[in-house]
Design a protein around this motif. Structure first.
Motif, short mmCIF file in Angstrom:
data_model
loop_
_atom_site.label_atom_id
_atom_site.label_comp_id
_atom_site.label_asym_id
_atom_site.label_seq_id
_atom_site.Cartn_x
_atom_site.Cartn_y
_atom_site.Cartn_z
N HIS A 152 58.57 -67.86 -49.21
CA HIS A 152 59.05 -66.51 -49.48
C HIS A 152 60.56 -66.50 -49.35
O HIS A 152 61.11 -67.00 -48.37
N ASP A 153 61.21 -65.95 -50.33
CA ASP A 153 62.67 -66.05 -50.39
C ASP A 153 63.31 -64.95 -49.52
O ASP A 153 63.87 -63.98 -50.02
N LEU A 154 63.21 -65.15 -48.20
CA LEU A 154 63.79 -64.17 -47.27
C LEU A 154 65.31 -64.19 -47.33
O LEU A 154 65.97 -63.18 -47.10
N GLY A 155 65.84 -65.36 -47.67
CA GLY A 155 67.30 -65.47 -47.83
C GLY A 155 67.79 -64.50 -48.89
O GLY A 155 68.81 -63.81 -48.69
N ALA A 156 67.05 -64.41 -49.98
CA ALA A 156 67.44 -63.49 -51.06
C ALA A 156 67.35 -62.04 -50.60
O ALA A 156 68.18 -61.20 -50.97
N LEU A 157 66.35 -61.77 -49.74
CA LEU A 157 66.18 -60.41 -49.20
C LEU A 157 67.41 -60.02 -48.38
O LEU A 157 67.92 -58.90 -48.50
N ILE A 158 67.88 -60.97 -47.56
CA ILE A 158 69.05 -60.70 -46.72
C ILE A 158 70.28 -60.44 -47.60
O ILE A 158 71.03 -59.49 -47.39
#
Lengths: 231, 253
Positions: A152-158
Motif C-alpha cells: 500500500h502506497d502510504l508514502g504517496a498518502l503522506i
C-alpha cells in the motif's frame, strides 16, 4: 495494582508518569526513524518511497510490533490519565489563587506541561485519524508493486497530505509544542525517578535539550521537504 | 519613601476576606519590611482601625515565622532571605506593594496575613524524628560519618519550615520541605534505621493533608530562604522507591 490511580501516593503517580513518558520518548525516536525513510530518493535498487512503504508494512504486520503497539497505547493512556489526575489535584491544592502570580526564576516550559500536553493530545487524535487508522485498515492508499508483491502506497498518502499548506503549518506547530513539552519532560522524568546526581544531571539536561530539538526538527523537515518539493 | 500597599484583610478563618489599600509615607529606606508594617499598624491603631495581623518572631532570618507573599514572591524580592530581612530600599519610591498570605489548601488563613502552618508539624509528627533511648553521652567519633554526607545533611537540616516552598510552588506542593526533613535523617547512620518507615509515613501524611504534587518546576528551590536544593527531592523519591520496593510492608498512614 488493584488500587485506582487516585489513591496512590503522589510519588508513585510521578514514577508512573515518568516511566510512561520515557517510554513514549523512545517510541518517538523509532517513529522518526521510519518517517525519515520517506525522504530517501530513488536509487539503483529501490524506487522512491519503497523503503518507507516496506518499513510501514513491517510495522503494521510484525507480531512483536503488534504487541508493542498495545503497550504503546497503554503508555499513552496511562501518561495522559495520570497527568490529568496530578494536574487536577494540583489545582485543588490551591483553591484561592494569588492576586499577583509568582514569577520565580524557573523553567517556563515546566509551568505549561498540561497545556502543551493538551495540544499534543489533540494532534494525536487528528494524527491517528489521518494516518494511523488509514494505514491500519489500508484505506485511502493506492496499491504499489515491488518485486511482484503488492504494497500500500502510504508514502504517496503522506505526500498528498502535505500538499496542503494549512495542514503543514498545523503539523509543524504541534511539533513545536511537543518540543516545549519534551524540553522539560525528559530531564524531569529522571528527577521524578530520583536519578538526580550532580555529576550526571547536567548531561541529562543537555540530552533533554537535544531531544527537544531533534524530535520536532526531524518530524517537521518531512512536511517542509515535501511541500517545497526538495526531494 | 512613599508606598501604596494592597494588603489582604480577612477577619478570621471563616470570613471571605478582601484587599485593602493603604498609603504610607515618610518611610526610611533603611526600614525593614516588617518595621514598615509596624509603622502602618501604629497609624491604624491611632486611627482606631484594626491593625494588620502578620506572623513574625526572631526578625533575624532564623526562625521561619515571617511569611508574606510580596509582589508575587514569597519573602519578597530578594533571594535566600526571609521577609524580616527585606528592606524598603529594595523598592522604588511610589511603588505599589501587594501583600498576600501563603496560599495553599492545607495552609488556612487564620487572620489577615497569618496562615496556619500546623500541617508541617503534622508531617514531622508522622516520622520526622529518630527514636533513641536517652542515656550517657556517646563518644562523638564512635560512628564515622563522611564529611560530604554530614554537609548534605546539615544543608537539609537548615530548613526552617517557613513554608515558602509551598507558597512559591504553582501546585502548592510541600515536596521540598518533606524532602529536606527526610534527607537530613536519611543521610546519617542514626537516621537510616527508621528510613524506610519514615519516608513512607511522611509522604502519606503530606498527601493526606492535601498538598499538591511536584512538577519539577523548582520554584521552591528558587524561593527557599535557606537555598535548599531540589536534589533532596530526588533523594526522597529514591528513598520512597527503595522503601516501597525493598520494604517488608507498605505504610499508608
Amino acid at each position: 495494582m488493584a488500587k485506582s490511580g487516585i489513591y496512590q501516593s503522589s510519588l508513585t503517580k510521578k514514577y508512573v508518569i515518568a516511566l510512561a513518558g520515557l517510554f513514549l520518548i523512545s517510541f518517538l525516536f523509532v517513529h522518526l526513524g521510519i518517517n525519515l525513510t520517506v525522504l530517501i530518493p530513488e536509487s539503483q535498487d529501490t524506487e522512491a518511497k519503497e523503503i518507507f512503504n516496506k518499513a510501514a508494512r513491517f510495522m503494521m504486520l510484525n507480531p512483536v510490533i503488534k504487541v508493542f503497539e498495545i503497550v504503546l497505547f497503554a503508555g499513552f493512556i496511562i501518561h495522559i490519565i495520570y497527568g490529568l489526575i496530578l494536574q487536577i489535584h494540583n489545582w485543588m491544592s490551591r483553591p484561592k489563587r494569588y492576586k499577583v502570580e509568582g514569577w520565580s526564576h524557573t523553567s517556563p516550559f515546566s509551568k505549561f506541561m498540561i497545556h502543551t500536553g493538551m495540544i499534543i493530545f489533540i494532534f494525536l487524535i487528528i494524527h491517528l485519524v489521518d494516518f494511523y487508522f488509514k494505514a491500519k485498515f489500508f484505506e485511502g492508499a493506492e496499491s504499489v508493486w515491488y518485486d511482484g508483491e503488492e504494497y500500500h502506497d502510504l508514502g504517496a498518502l503522506i505526500i498528498q497530505k502535505f500538499q496542503n499548506l494549512g495542514f503543514v503549518i498545523f503539523y509543524i506547530a504541534s511539533f513545536l509544542f511537543l518540543g516545549f513539552h519534551l524540553h522539560h519532560a525528559f530531564q524531569s522524568a529522571f528527577q521524578s525517578l530520583g536519578l538526580n546526581h550532580p555529576k550526571y544531571f547536567p548531561f541529562l539536561k543537555a540530552l533533554s535539550l537535544i531531544t527537544s530539538i531533534i524530535i520536532p526538527v526531524g518530524f517537521t523537515i518531512i512536511p517542509v521537504f515535501i511541500y517545497f518539493q526538495i526531494v | 519613601m512613599n508606598f501604596t500597599l494592597k494588603i489582604w484583610r480577612q477577619k478570621d478563618a471563616k470570613s471571605k476576606g478582601k484587599f485593602e489599600k493603604y498609603s504610607i509615607s515618610d518611610i526610611s529606606p533603611d526600614c525593614s519590611f516588617l518595621e514598615m508594617l509596624d509603622i502602618l499598624n501604629e497609624q491604624l491603631v491611632a486611627r482606631g482601625e484594626e491593625p494588620v495581623a502578620f506572623d513574625h518572631d526572631c526578625r533575624e532570618g532564623i526562625c521561619g515565622t515571617c511569611s508574606l507573599y510580596i509582589n508575587g514572591r514569597p519573602h519578597g524580592p530578594d533571594d535566600a532571605i526571609t521577609t524580616c530581612q527585606v528592606h524598603m530600599r529594595r523598592f522604588k519610591d511610589g511603588d505599589t506593594i501587594v501583600i498576600e498570605p501563603w496560599r495553599a489548601k492545607p495552609f488556612s488563613v487564620i487572620k489577615d496575613l497569618i496562615v496556619n502552618r500546623n500541617a508541617f508539624d503534622k508531617i514531622i509528627q508522622a516520622g520526622g524524628f529518630i527514636s533513641v533511648d536517652t542515656g550517657g553521652i556517646p563518644d562523638a567519633n564512635a560512628i564515622p560519618i563522611r564529611k560530604e554526607k554530614a554537609d548534605q545533611s546539615m544543608d537539609a537540616a537548615s530548613c526552617i519550615g517557613c513554608g515558602a516552598c509551598v507558597a512559591a510552588c504553582k501546585n502548592a506542593s510541600a515536596m521540598l520541605f518533606v524532602a529536606a526533613k527526610v534527607s537530613q535523617f536519611a543521610l546519617l547512620p542514626q537516621g537510616r534505621i527508621e528510613a524506610k518507615e519514615r519516608v513512607q509515613k511522611m509522604v502519606a501524611k503530606m498527601d493526606e493533608l492535601g498538598f499538591g504534587n511536584c512538577t519539577n518546576t523548582y520554584a521552591c528551590e528558587a524561593e527557599c530562604p535557606k537555598e535548599i536544593s531540589v536534589e533532596h527531592i530526588a533523594r526522597m523519591n529514591r528513598e520512597f522507591f527503595g522503601a516501597k520496593v525493598g520494604g517488608r510492608k507498605n505504610i499508608k498512614k
